[in-house]
Design a protein around this motif. Sequence first.
Motif, PDB file in Angstrom:
ATOM      1  N   LEU A  77       0.828  -1.205   0.000  1.00 35.38           N
ATOM      2  CA  LEU A  77       0.000   0.000   0.000  1.00 35.38           C
ATOM      3  C   LEU A  77       0.868   1.263   0.000  1.00 35.38           C
ATOM      4  N   ALA A 154     -10.670   5.188   3.354  1.00 30.05           N
ATOM      5  CA  ALA A 154     -10.505   4.342   2.175  1.00 30.05           C
ATOM      6  C   ALA A 154      -9.244   4.810   1.445  1.00 30.05           C
ATOM      7  N   PHE A 155      -8.868   4.062   0.423  1.00 27.76           N
ATOM      8  CA  PHE A 155      -7.631   4.343  -0.299  1.00 27.76           C
ATOM      9  C   PHE A 155      -7.620   5.718  -0.965  1.00 27.76           C
ATOM     10  N   MET A 158      -6.401   8.323   1.398  1.00 25.93           N
ATOM     11  CA  MET A 158      -4.972   8.207   1.670  1.00 25.93           C
ATOM     12  C   MET A 158      -4.151   8.815   0.540  1.00 25.93           C
ATOM     13  N   SER A 234      -7.269   7.424   7.070  1.00 27.17           N
ATOM     14  CA  SER A 234      -7.221   6.022   6.642  1.00 27.17           C
ATOM     15  C   SER A 234      -8.083   5.094   7.476  1.00 27.17           C
ATOM     16  N   LYS A 240      -5.939  -3.381   4.847  1.00 25.97           N
ATOM     17  CA  LYS A 240      -6.825  -2.588   4.001  1.00 25.97           C
ATOM     18  C   LYS A 240      -6.328  -1.153   3.831  1.00 25.97           C
ATOM     19  N   THR A 241      -6.255  -0.423   4.929  1.00 26.27           N
ATOM     20  CA  THR A 241      -5.870   0.983   4.851  1.00 26.27           C
ATOM     21  C   THR A 241      -4.717   1.287   5.803  1.00 26.27           C
ATOM     22  N   GLN A 242      -3.765   0.406   5.886  1.00 28.52           N
ATOM     23  CA  GLN A 242      -2.632   0.576   6.801  1.00 28.52           C
ATOM     24  C   GLN A 242      -1.337   0.665   6.000  1.00 28.52           C
ATOM     25  N   SER A 243      -0.741   1.841   5.996  1.00 28.81           N
ATOM     26  CA  SER A 243       0.540   2.019   5.331  1.00 28.81           C
ATOM     27  C   SER A 243       1.662   1.580   6.265  1.00 28.81           C
TER      28      SER A 243
END
Length: 291
Positions: A77, A154-155, A158, A234, A240-243
């Motif tokens: 991600l 959601a992406f 981000m 995020s 899913k939404t974790q950088s």
Amino acid sequence: MTISERKLHSSGTNTDKTKPPQKKSWVPTILIFVAIAYLALIQYIPAINVFVQAFSKGVGPFLENLTHSDFLSAARLTVLLALIAVPLNTVFGLCAAWAIARHKFPGRALVLSIIDLPFSISPVVAGLMLVLLYGRNGWFGPLLEANDIRIIFAFPGMVLATAFVSMPFVAREVIPVLEEFGKDQEEAAKTLGANEWQTFWRVTLPGIRWGLLYGVILTNARAMGEFGAVSVVSGNIANKTQSLPLFVEDAYKQYETEAAFSAAVLLALLAVVTLVLKEIVERKTRIKDVD
């Protein structure tokens, strides 16, 4: 030698002999020591501790931590965010730099201030601004929800946060290079029949390539290392939404310290690579200036 010249020579010699020796100043040494001590406390010792903690149980556990699904998802991600944000900001930075360096127009100072906005406000505040715009109760929230478009948590949110915080670097590096480059070569190319596009690709871009590359390097480093703005928009959902920076914080909170420090090592290596590339570009620029 005349009598007057002899007197002048003898007086000068006596003055030199009687001149007291200068005492060595300790001020530069003290300042250097203070600077090194400060950098050691703020940067060097924490960075070394990250590597020590990551390899405390050996190379095997370190490599094993890099194969966990949560880590791989966060790494993918992070790379994807950089692959989207860096080209967007490169195109924007080139357009903004060209407009500002080549044209005088009302509001030019305001445009420069807006470009510098991510430098002056907290990334957390930037994330909050995006929530207030694109969140469920934000300005565009009802319209987005009616069309089943999700931005926040959601992406897409981000991407917006990453693009915002990394926006100024390309423009800020290219503007002074364009101003120093001048218009003479571009006008000569146009006189010889080149159109705007040919002039840009064959004359302008080669002249600003090192400044542009420097800006892209800084943009990529900021995009991949951003935490504050991305954490707000995020939701920090694993897989899913974790950088990668969010993974470091989450793993440390979950007492998975080895995994957290392993991911932090990768981010530290990214910083080292950025510094090396930055030094190479600066040397190339200095060589070009000398030539």
